[in-house]
Scaffold this active site. Structure first.
Site, PDB file in Angstrom:
ATOM      1  N   SER A 158      39.604  40.279  41.098  1.00 41.63           N
ATOM      2  CA  SER A 158      40.168  40.073  39.764  1.00 41.63           C
ATOM      3  C   SER A 158      41.508  39.371  39.866  1.00 41.63           C
ATOM      4  O   SER A 158      42.347  39.746  40.694  1.00 41.63           O
ATOM      5  CB  SER A 158      40.358  41.438  39.087  1.00 41.63           C
ATOM      6  OG  SER A 158      41.042  41.294  37.874  1.00 41.63           O
ATOM      7  N   SER A 162      36.148  35.072  38.436  1.00 42.61           N
ATOM      8  CA  SER A 162      36.274  35.883  39.651  1.00 42.61           C
ATOM      9  C   SER A 162      34.897  36.154  40.244  1.00 42.61           C
ATOM     10  O   SER A 162      34.734  36.199  41.470  1.00 42.61           O
ATOM     11  CB  SER A 162      36.986  37.198  39.341  1.00 42.61           C
ATOM     12  OG  SER A 162      38.289  36.929  38.909  1.00 42.61           O
ATOM     13  N   CYS A 180      47.314  40.118  22.156  1.00 43.64           N
ATOM     14  CA  CYS A 180      48.581  40.554  21.561  1.00 43.64           C
ATOM     15  C   CYS A 180      49.681  40.585  22.609  1.00 43.64           C
ATOM     16  O   CYS A 180      49.428  40.738  23.794  1.00 43.64           O
ATOM     17  CB  CYS A 180      48.433  41.939  20.970  1.00 43.64           C
ATOM     18  SG  CYS A 180      47.046  42.099  19.861  1.00 43.64           S
TER      19      CYS A 180
HETATM   20  C1  F6R Z   1      37.838  31.879  33.111  1.00 38.00           C
HETATM   21  C2  F6R Z   1      38.527  33.143  33.293  1.00 38.00           C
HETATM   22  C3  F6R Z   1      37.761  34.403  33.102  1.00 38.00           C
HETATM   23  C4  F6R Z   1      38.246  35.468  34.092  1.00 38.00           C
HETATM   24  C5  F6R Z   1      37.563  36.799  33.797  1.00 38.00           C
HETATM   25  C6  F6R Z   1      37.954  37.868  34.789  1.00 38.00           C
HETATM   26  O1  F6R Z   1      38.731  30.801  33.265  1.00 38.00           O
HETATM   27  O2  F6R Z   1      39.679  33.172  33.557  1.00 38.00           O
HETATM   28  O3  F6R Z   1      36.398  34.206  33.212  1.00 38.00           O
HETATM   29  O4  F6R Z   1      37.969  35.056  35.390  1.00 38.00           O
HETATM   30  O5  F6R Z   1      37.922  37.213  32.506  1.00 38.00           O
HETATM   31  O6  F6R Z   1      39.339  38.056  34.806  1.00 38.00           O
HETATM   32  P1  F6R Z   1      40.066  38.684  36.051  1.00 38.00           P
HETATM   33  O7  F6R Z   1      39.882  37.757  37.184  1.00 38.00           O
HETATM   34  O8  F6R Z   1      41.496  38.817  35.661  1.00 38.00           O
HETATM   35  O9  F6R Z   1      39.416  40.007  36.308  1.00 38.00           O
END
Ligand code: F6R
Length: 815
Positions: free
Chosen positions: A519, A475, A17
């Site tokens: 992340s 990540s 959203c």
């Molecule tokens: C795949 C992707 C997801 C993120 C995961 C963690 O292309 O983007 O697998 O890596 O949802 O997200 P973050 O890195 O924002 O914690």
């Protein structure tokens, strides 16, 4: 201007959203302008994925609504029975264009007058990705309290206790129109509002802020909320817990930068107002600087801080924006206040104030919120007969300057953000290393690494009993790619944890542990919960995040900003490669005192310096990879094999193909090939083998040999040295049907180079298969819209993991 990256703020609450609001105060704006501003805000949030959209604004007071109620297309309805005061609400399924068409067609008969200027106005808007209830107009936001639209709310997140609240409100006569969890919120606002009869002069007993305070303390779950009400014209109240929300401020009088600077220095700018109901100025100046300093404690000076105002006055002309994402406001202003969990913003009379909300109140026997009098202080009435709640404390939130350019959130010459971001990688890697990788020089012949955000913690990390890396998705793969190097250089035990599993197991964590949370968004719920858990166990918590000011950046003890720049595409691409480089730099820094590692460190530092060029070279394979993708477009499945430094490459390639091309793909550790996966191998299944030169090459070649012996259709990735040798011998290495030759770099950075062609492969496969790359959602453009909507609905309900954009998983605000 100090760099600030708000890539993470795009990662948002549940359902992809988007939330947006626009307030003009003392600046005459036509209703067309206001609608355009709201719609443009929504368009900037489109990349998150959504299936319906809506907005609410005031009717022109002098115009009587000619029609009320939904027109059957989810079109504008204007609050029957409230004459000219009820906010108009427009909702439509499908794209923002459908919402625009709805406003255009029904607005003028509902009380919109395009050219009439309003000096003061507050409008709200939303894009929804269906989770509670299918994508239908009745489920789109804004949701309303009643047919008179006394309260109108947009919401990102999830209300976990919506069922008991709904039951309680139904017992009190409220009739629900939607299937959503959100609808309880405006209805609860009305229920609480109505429990305080207005004063004799018909003014509300509660301020809007007080009312929202009462509502929010009844809500469990996660939310970014914006409330609008016919009882409080021109005001908005927003509250946040677990879903990103920022306030952006545009001071038209400060359009001239020089004038603005002078005015700011003189304390003559827009002011944050004090808590008129008793919040102390001290609170406004105090804690928040400390809170934001957490983000600033990372190695990057995070935000520009506007001088604390010397005196307070309201701005005569001001515009405010509330958004779940910086990309929705950047074209209007770069001045933002990033809200923290339990912050609540009140916009009224040309000023804003941020308060800290306390949650939870004693429920009454029937599950209804406790009588509001339970929350009252003193005798429950102020000098004017108004009711006082214990006032929430104001907090001073620093106004930060975004270093995000409009171009960064635009696709420019690219068809998709994913393509743009893949091709930006030479630059994003340079940006990640800028000022951190110090070239060899007379003072330091081997070069060195400088990471201000963790430099004070290097000793503590080195003394840890183990290092745990905790992350989700790509990540996590970034951590996996670097684990061998961290083990090699630090000689510490290194443990990798998927955040959800770490939490499910209640993994034992001790004071002597260092937990590194990686992340892109800095807002991923599982990673954030894991961080809270590790903190409570007393571990040293390090953040490696792309989003400055995000929840993980704020909550960790120290950290590294990835500095990859805004990542708008659904799939993580440039953030992934920059994560690897950030973690490599961290490993180098942790081993800087080790003489025995000096040669290895020098080799890696030298390779870091040429890495962006190697990535630029590998991007030249784009056309070749498109041809490869064409040959795979009809496949149902693909296996990707890698080992050692490239086990992560295999997992990441498979994840990308699944996530955006919506094609089944598995990443397999090549050493496990014999233990099951070999059974799948035949002449029809494409097998992608990552076999670039490193210490594991001989083993990888042996795996390829066995796959070939089974008749496997091998697509081989080799580095240029091996490619040249094979070419000279007039053969393809390991008898592969196709070969991708990539530039060679040091083993621990090869996964960065190798990831890029596989990102391109996922990208081209997605486009060729007719899916929407940036939204990772099937786009069967050949289907008529009604069938398309049906398919979307089916996918939403039945195959959610394949149809959702990654933003859902990344930022789901509940575990
Ligand atoms: C795949 C992707 C997801 C993120 C995961 C963690 O292309 O983007 O697998 O890596 O949802 O997200 P973050 O890195 O924002 O914690």
């Amino acid at each position: 201007m100090v760099p600030v990256d708000f890539a993470a703020e795009r990662a948002m609450g549940k359902g992809g959203c988007g939330i947006f609001a626009y307030v003009n105060h003392g600046v005459g704006r036509s209703q067309r302008f206001i609608v355009d501003a709201l719609v443009t805000g929504l368009r900037r949030l489109e990349y998150r994925g959504y299936d319906s959209a809506g907005l609410s604004l005031d009717r022109v007071p002098s115009l009587k609504a000619a029609s009320t109620g939904s027109n059957g297309h989810g079109a504008g309805h204007g609050g029957a029975g409230q004459g000219g005061s009820a906010p108009l609400v427009f909702r439509a399924t499908g794209k923002v264009d459908a919402l625009v068409a709805c406003v255009e067609s029904t607005g003028p008969t509902s009380g919109l007058a395009w050219e009439v200027e309003l000096d003061f106005h507050a409008g709200i808007a939303h894009t929804r990705w269906a989770t509670h209830g299918p994508p239908l107009p009745k489920n789109a936001h804004p949701h309303v309290s009643d047919s008179g639209h006394a309260f109108v709310v947009v919401h990102n997140g999830i209300i976990t206790n919506h069922a008991p609240l709904r039951e309680m409100l139904q017992r009190h006569g409220f009739v629900f129109e939607s299937d959503t969890d959100t609808e309880v919120i405006p209805k609860l606002a009305k229920y609480l509002y109505d429990s305080f009869p207005p004063t004799p002069d018909n003014s509300p007993r509660l301020s809007f802020l007080q009312l929202v305070q009462l509502v929010v303390r009844e809500l469990d779950g996660a939310y970014a909320l914006i409330f609008k009400s016919s009882h409080y014209p021109g005001e908005l109240v927003a509250a946040k817990r677990g879903s990103p929300l920022l306030l952006a401020i545009r001071d038209p009088a400060a359009a001239d930068a020089a004038t603005a600077a002078a005015a700011a220095a003189a304390g003559e700018h827009l002011q944050q107002r004090s808590n008129s109901s008793g919040g102390s100025g001290g609170a406004a100046t105090g804690a928040a600087d400390g809170v934001l300093a957490t983000a600033d404690s990372h190695d990057r000076p995070a935000m520009t801080q506007r001088p604390r105002p010397g005196k307070r006055r309201r701005a005569d002309q001001i515009e405010f924006f509330l958004a779940s994402d910086a990309s929705a406001v950047i074209e209007h202003t770069k001045k933002v206040v990033v809200l923290e969990d339990d912050d609540c913003v009140h916009l009224a009379g040309g000023s804003y104030a941020v308060y800290r909300l306390q949650r939870g109140g004693p429920p009454a026997a029937d599950g209804a919120p406790a009588p509001a009098s339970a929350f009252l202080s003193g005798d429950g009435a102020d000098a004017h007969g108004g009711v006082l709640l214990n006032p929430p404390a104001t907090v001073h939130r620093v106004i930060q300057t975004l270093e995000l350019e409009v171009e960064q959130i635009m696709r420019g010459k690219w068809d998709h953000f994913m393509a743009k971001e893949i091709h930006e990688q030479p630059d994003s890697l340079r940006q990640t290393m800028r000022g951190r990788v110090i070239s060899p020089g007379p003072a330091c012949p081997a070069g060195r690494i400088q990471l201000g955000g963790i430099s004070g913690f290097v000793g503590a990390i080195r003394r840890s009993r183990r290092i745990m890396f905790i992350a989700c998705g790509s990540s996590f793969h970034g951590c996996l790619a670097v684990r061998p190097l961290v083990e090699e250089l630090t000689e510490l035990p290194v443990q990798l944890e998927l955040a959800s599993d770490f939490l499910d197991r209640r993994c034992p964590v001790f004071r002597g542990d260092t937990c590194v949370f990686v992340s892109q968004s800095g807002e991923t719920a599982d990673t954030l919960r894991a961080l809270e858990y590790a903190k409570s166990a007393g571990a040293l918590c390090v953040g490696v995040v792309n989003a400055v000011g995000s929840a993980i950046a704020r909550a960790t003890d120290c950290g590294i900003h990835i500095n990859a720049g805004a990542e708008i595409g659904v799939a993580s691409t440039k953030a992934y490669t920059s994560q690897i480089v950030s973690l490599v730099m961290m490993a180098l820094l942790l081993s800087e005192d080790s003489a025995s590692k000096a040669t290895r460190r020098a080799e890696i530092i030298a390779a870091l310096q040429t890495l962006p060029d190697a990535v630029a070279d590998v991007l030249r394979l784009d056309a070749q990879i498109r041809v490869l993708a064409t040959s795979l477009v009809k496949e149902q499945s693909m296996l990707v094999f890698g080992r050692g430094w490239n086990y992560a490459t295999a997992l990441e390639a498979a994840l990308k193909v699944k996530e955006v091309a919506l094609m089944h793909s598995e990443g397999i550790l090549a050493g496990e090939m014999k233990h099951g996966p070999l059974a799948l191998v035949d002449a029809s299944l494409p097998l992608l083998c990552v076999a670039t030169s490193d210490g594991h090459l001989a083993k990888m070649e042996s795996v390829c040999e066995q796959l070939r012996a089974r008749g496997g259709r091998i697509i081989l990735m080799v580095d240029d040295a091996r490619g040249r040798l094979a070419q000279a011998a007039g053969s393809t290495p390991d008898g592969a049907s196709r070969v991708l030759v990539v530039p060679r770099t040091v083993d621990c950075l090869q996964s960065v180079v190798n990831a890029v062609p596989l990102q391109l492969l996922a990208y081209h496969l997605t486009v060729l298969r007719g899916h929407n790359v940036d939204r990772a959602c099937p786009r069967p453009s050949v289907l008529p819209p009604c069938l398309h909507a049906l398919l979307r609905f089916y996918l939403t309900r039945m195959t959610m993991p394949h149809a959702e954009p990654r933003n859902l998983a990344k930022s789901v605000t509940v575990e």
